[in-house]
Design an enzyme around this catalytic site. Structure first.
Site, mmCIF file in Angstrom:
data_model
loop_
_atom_site.group_PDB
_atom_site.id
_atom_site.type_symbol
_atom_site.label_atom_id
_atom_site.label_comp_id
_atom_site.label_asym_id
_atom_site.label_seq_id
_atom_site.Cartn_x
_atom_site.Cartn_y
_atom_site.Cartn_z
ATOM 1 N N TYR A 1 3.898 7.898 -6.628
ATOM 2 C CA TYR A 1 2.890 7.658 -5.570
ATOM 3 C C TYR A 1 2.655 8.977 -4.819
ATOM 4 O O TYR A 1 2.779 9.048 -3.602
ATOM 5 C CB TYR A 1 3.336 6.553 -4.610
ATOM 6 C CG TYR A 1 3.768 5.294 -5.309
ATOM 7 C CD1 TYR A 1 2.847 4.251 -5.516
ATOM 8 C CD2 TYR A 1 5.061 5.146 -5.793
ATOM 9 C CE1 TYR A 1 3.234 3.105 -6.184
ATOM 10 C CE2 TYR A 1 5.453 4.003 -6.465
ATOM 11 C CZ TYR A 1 4.543 2.983 -6.647
ATOM 12 O OH TYR A 1 4.934 1.854 -7.313
ATOM 13 N N ASP B 1 6.941 6.805 -2.610
ATOM 14 C CA ASP B 1 6.200 6.655 -1.349
ATOM 15 C C ASP B 1 5.052 5.678 -1.577
ATOM 16 O O ASP B 1 3.888 6.050 -1.543
ATOM 17 C CB ASP B 1 5.678 8.045 -0.915
ATOM 18 C CG ASP B 1 4.986 8.026 0.441
ATOM 19 O OD1 ASP B 1 4.985 6.963 1.106
ATOM 20 O OD2 ASP B 1 4.430 9.069 0.834
ATOM 21 N N CYS C 1 6.077 2.761 4.440
ATOM 22 C CA CYS C 1 5.275 2.491 5.631
ATOM 23 C C CYS C 1 5.342 1.007 5.984
ATOM 24 O O CYS C 1 4.552 0.520 6.791
ATOM 25 C CB CYS C 1 3.831 2.952 5.425
ATOM 26 S SG CYS C 1 3.060 2.253 3.972
ATOM 27 N N GLN D 1 -1.810 11.942 4.651
ATOM 28 C CA GLN D 1 -1.147 11.384 5.831
ATOM 29 C C GLN D 1 -1.980 11.671 7.077
ATOM 30 O O GLN D 1 -2.484 12.780 7.237
ATOM 31 C CB GLN D 1 0.238 11.999 5.993
ATOM 32 C CG GLN D 1 1.185 11.743 4.821
ATOM 33 C CD GLN D 1 1.785 10.341 4.830
ATOM 34 O OE1 GLN D 1 1.565 9.558 5.747
ATOM 35 N NE2 GLN D 1 2.509 10.012 3.779
ATOM 36 N N GLU E 1 0.368 9.244 -9.763
ATOM 37 C CA GLU E 1 -0.521 8.709 -8.724
ATOM 38 C C GLU E 1 -1.676 8.001 -9.436
ATOM 39 O O GLU E 1 -2.147 8.456 -10.472
ATOM 40 C CB GLU E 1 -1.008 9.899 -7.876
ATOM 41 C CG GLU E 1 -2.293 9.721 -7.123
ATOM 42 C CD GLU E 1 -2.232 8.674 -6.031
ATOM 43 O OE1 GLU E 1 -1.255 8.656 -5.265
ATOM 44 O OE2 GLU E 1 -3.184 7.858 -5.962
#
Ligand code: SAH
Length: 454
Positions: free
Chosen positions: A313, A382, A409, A284, A334
């Protein structure tokens, strides 16, 4: 009325679109004008006329909005790093919550969901912990900067305002070292030259710096000297990577890379854990707000010591490890293998052993976990901007998680995916926008869903 290039018009802005442009409609034909706000009367010159829309440039703000604030970063609007900077910060926060509501309203099932006030920053500038800047020759000089919005014309920039000032400083140090050894810059038109981009990452707490040079080719003259100079001039340098990207592409990093100094990682802390972060891993970009975001995730998840969690994720395992201490077990998945290698290293480094990390596409691995009979209490997702794959959603509901915490996002795909879950017996309880990207139009949002038990 027909619009022509170079027309000068007086207009009143009626809305701000999701990219931060003010919009005026002439009939059904929109004119987009940056650096404007709703209800402002502006004198505009039309600079580009396309079939379905036109772009205008503000010549004068005749009647400014009460939400207008002075521009701090003169170039930031042009390059698009700070397109909302003329909007008072509280108004930016409101704008983002409204944007989430707007996307929810396109689904009847979501139309009365509670959207909490966006959590902002005390100092909404200089927050980014990562920069990737193009390296180009302009008027005979080697420069770093940023592209003019929507183009590949580099504007030389030394102060970025939106990133850690130490990163600004490091970019210039690296630029000057490359200049000193006359290293050629990439030329996009001729697809010639060496260095395409300079990437700098810096740990917010650790202060450690990683430098990545992205080059078309691995044979760079004076490479040893360049690295020696970096070690001498960049404080807290812990990693230098040469990434090779020979292709004509907008993707910044290539697959092949060479470690030029120490290891392919730097460290940083988030809440209670310290993380190793490799050059190819997602991390991030706003370290202060990431801690805020993860606290919201933890709060929404309302953990119990016997809970089994899936963190899909998961990147380098930041959310997984933040939750692990309060639950029985966390499963993370991931797609970037290197990130999973880091996640495993991070679990060990923080003495956390109730986690399992798998490398692979979430939509495939989730299905495997479901088929093997994994029972999930809380699912955390995410995903990147495109949101969840339908197969992921279908697999995930089979494990009947009581709660789903969705970190997004992109409010557009968030709304789409939440709607999907409502079709499988879930209800959305609340959503919390967190401002991860002040002065930009990007919206980060956490949503909590719960399963309606039959
Ligand atoms: N939760 C992490 C990472 C979020 S970013 C954090 O907060 O740091 C989204 C992550 O999804 C990236 O690491 C990206 O590599 C990964 N990703 C993208 N597509 C994927 C897929 N199909 N399956 C699994 N992971 C994916």
């Amino acid at each position: 009325m027909r619009i022509h290039k170079n027309d000068v018009l007086e207009l009143v802005i009626t809305e701000i679109n999701e990219d931060g442009y003010g919009v005026v409609k002439i009939g059904n034909y929109p004119i987009l004008i940056e650096n404007t706000l709703v209800d402002e009367k502006v004198k505009v010159k039309i600079v580009k006329v396309l079939k379905r829309l036109a772009y205008g440039k503000v010549l004068k703000v005749i009647e400014p909005s009460t939400h207008r604030v002075p521009i701090i970063d003169k170039l930031g609007t042009q390059i698009g790093t700070t397109p909302l900077q003329h909007m008072a910060y509280q108004h930016q926060l409101d704008f983002k919550a409204e944007l989430v509501k707007k996307y929810f309203e396109s689904y009847q099932e979501l139309s009365d969901i509670e959207v909490l006030d966006t959590i902002g920053m005390d100092h909404p500038w200089e927050y980014r912990n990562k920069a990737q800047v193009p390296f180009r020759k302009i008027d005979g000089k080697l420069e770093t900067g940023f592209y003019r919005r929507g183009t590949h014309d580099l504007i030389p920039i030394e102060k970025f305002y939106n990133q850690d000032p130490e990163i600004d400083k490091t970019i210039l140090i690296v630029r000057d070292i490359l200049k000193k050894y006359h290293i050629s810059a990439y030329n996009e038109e001729r697809h010639a030259g060496l260095i395409k981009n300079i990437i700098i990452r810096r740990g917010y707490y650790s202060k450690e710096i990683m430098v990545v040079l992205v080059s078309t080719h691995k044979d760079i003259p004076y490479l040893n000297k360049i690295v020696e100079d970096m070690i001498e001039h960049v404080d807290e340098l812990v990693s230098v990577i040469l990434n090779i990207n020979p292709d004509v592409t907008n993707v910044i990093m290539g697959d092949e890379q060479i470690v030029l100094y120490k290891e392919d990682y730097y460290k940083d802390t988030l809440l209670d854990n310290e993380f190793y972060i490799s050059s190819q891993s997602f991390y991030q970009v706003n370290p202060i707000q990431t801690e805020v975001l993860y606290k919201v995730v933890k709060d929404f998840a309302h953990l119990k010591s016997e809970d089994i969690i899936v963190d899909a994720y998961c990147g380098i395992g930041t959310i997984s490890l933040t939750l692990a201490q309060d639950v029985k077990h966390v499963y993370g998945v991931e797609i970037v293998e290197d990130a999973i290698a880091m996640a495993k290293k991070n679990a060990k480094h923080n003495n956390i052993d109730n986690v399992t990390f798998a490398a692979g596409a979430a939509e495939i691995v989730m299905k495997e976990w479901v088929d093997s009979g994994l029972k999930v209490d809380t699912l955390v997702v995410d995903p990147p901007r495109k949101g969840l794959e339908k197969v992921f959603i279908e697999a995930s509901v089979k494990t009947k998680p009581h709660k789903i915490v969705y970190v997004s996002c992109n409010p557009k795909t968030l709304a789409r995916d939440l709607y999907q879950y409502t079709q499988y017996g879930y209800q959305v309880i609340k959503t919390q926008p967190v401002d991860m990207f002040p002065q930009t139009t990007h919206v980060e949002c956490v949503a909590l869903m719960s399963r309606i038990e039959e």
